[in-house]
Design a protein around this motif. Structure first.
Motif, mmCIF file in Angstrom:
data_model
loop_
_atom_site.group_PDB
_atom_site.id
_atom_site.type_symbol
_atom_site.label_atom_id
_atom_site.label_comp_id
_atom_site.label_asym_id
_atom_site.label_seq_id
_atom_site.Cartn_x
_atom_site.Cartn_y
_atom_site.Cartn_z
ATOM 1 N N ASN A 1 -9.002 3.143 2.673
ATOM 2 C CA ASN A 1 -7.626 3.354 3.129
ATOM 3 C C ASN A 1 -7.311 4.833 3.346
ATOM 4 O O ASN A 1 -6.321 5.338 2.818
ATOM 5 N N PRO A 2 -8.113 5.565 4.108
ATOM 6 C CA PRO A 2 -7.866 7.005 4.252
ATOM 7 C C PRO A 2 -6.522 7.351 4.895
ATOM 8 O O PRO A 2 -5.985 8.429 4.656
ATOM 9 N N LYS A 3 -5.956 6.424 5.660
ATOM 10 C CA LYS A 3 -4.649 6.715 6.275
ATOM 11 C C LYS A 3 -3.538 6.808 5.236
ATOM 12 O O LYS A 3 -2.458 7.313 5.512
ATOM 13 N N THR A 4 -3.811 6.351 4.002
ATOM 14 C CA THR A 4 -2.802 6.412 2.934
ATOM 15 C C THR A 4 -2.801 7.756 2.216
ATOM 16 O O THR A 4 -1.943 7.995 1.377
ATOM 17 N N HIS A 5 -3.727 8.631 2.509
ATOM 18 C CA HIS A 5 -3.853 9.891 1.772
ATOM 19 C C HIS A 5 -2.684 10.864 1.961
ATOM 20 O O HIS A 5 -2.191 11.403 0.973
ATOM 21 N N PRO A 6 -2.218 11.128 3.195
ATOM 22 C CA PRO A 6 -1.130 12.116 3.350
ATOM 23 C C PRO A 6 0.169 11.642 2.669
ATOM 24 O O PRO A 6 0.576 10.489 2.829
ATOM 25 N N PHE A 7 0.802 12.527 1.937
ATOM 26 C CA PHE A 7 2.049 12.173 1.247
ATOM 27 C C PHE A 7 3.232 12.091 2.206
ATOM 28 O O PHE A 7 4.268 11.540 1.866
ATOM 29 N N PHE B 1 0.863 -1.180 0.000
ATOM 30 C CA PHE B 1 0.000 0.000 0.000
ATOM 31 C C PHE B 1 0.893 1.221 0.000
ATOM 32 O O PHE B 1 1.568 1.512 0.983
ATOM 33 N N THR B 2 0.911 1.909 -1.136
ATOM 34 C CA THR B 2 1.730 3.114 -1.249
ATOM 35 C C THR B 2 1.124 4.231 -0.416
ATOM 36 O O THR B 2 -0.084 4.251 -0.162
ATOM 37 N N GLN B 3 1.969 5.144 0.016
ATOM 38 C CA GLN B 3 1.535 6.283 0.824
ATOM 39 C C GLN B 3 1.418 7.510 -0.060
ATOM 40 O O GLN B 3 2.311 7.799 -0.843
ATOM 41 N N GLU C 1 -2.045 6.181 -3.960
ATOM 42 C CA GLU C 1 -2.047 6.170 -5.421
ATOM 43 C C GLU C 1 -0.698 5.707 -5.927
ATOM 44 O O GLU C 1 0.277 6.455 -5.902
ATOM 45 N N PRO C 2 -0.604 4.445 -6.400
ATOM 46 C CA PRO C 2 0.673 3.917 -6.871
ATOM 47 C C PRO C 2 1.355 4.753 -7.948
ATOM 48 O O PRO C 2 2.587 4.849 -7.973
#
Length: 166
Positions: free
Chosen positions: A40-46, A27-29, A76-77
């Protein structure tokens, strides 16, 4: 972060819901889409997550000979297309399958690839692309590998047809 690293939110070493067969999922960040209802909202911040070397990910992947392939999800990969191309080439070198989830539609990725060559490189090495944003209004839990009805499953043959049409 170096050119040989990915910023990740997490890794799932075995999954049967993130693509065909038994999958290793990264899961990319970082995600520009921030779809309402995203699972997967925790993945949103860059700036979140952690960095991991491509070689380390590949070594972890190889530890399980039962894996059918790897899935790049997110976040977003395609925000990290260049290092994912490096990893995808390693995965294909051992004849394993690559699935990618993206909030972009394929046609927009093609346009973006004119500014970032790594995007088209990643698309051409992808075996299965699940494209399109998650739309809460089209949520459907009965779809294979998708969360909403607008998302498409595109194999390499279908992607090539779309490339010719664009």
């Amino acid at each position: 972060m170096t050119a040989h690293q990915l910023r990740l939110s997490g890794v799932v070493e075995e999954s049967i819901v993130d693509g065909p067969g038994l999958r290793f999922v990264i899961f990319t960040q970082g995600c520009p889409h921030q779809c309402p209802g995203c699972h997967n909202p925790k993945t949103h911040p860059f700036t979140g997550g952690f960095c991991m070397d491509i070689e380390t990910i590949f070594e972890q992947f190889q530890e399980n000979p039962l894996l059918d392939g790897i899935t790049f999800s997110g976040g977003e990969p395609f925000m990290q297309a260049a290092p994912l191309v490096q990893l995808a080439k390693k995965i294909h070198s051992i004849k394993k399958h690559i699935t990618i989830y993206t909030g972009y539609v394929f046609e927009n990725l093609l346009k973006m690839s004119k500014q970032n060559r790594a995007i088209i490189d990643l698309l051409t090495i992808t075996d299965l692309l699940i494209d399109g944003p998650f739309l809460l209004s089209q949520k459907n839990l009965e779809l294979s590998f998708r969360g909403s009805a607008n998302q498409r499953l595109l194999d390499q043959q279908e992607m090539q047809k779309l490339i010719q049409q664009c």
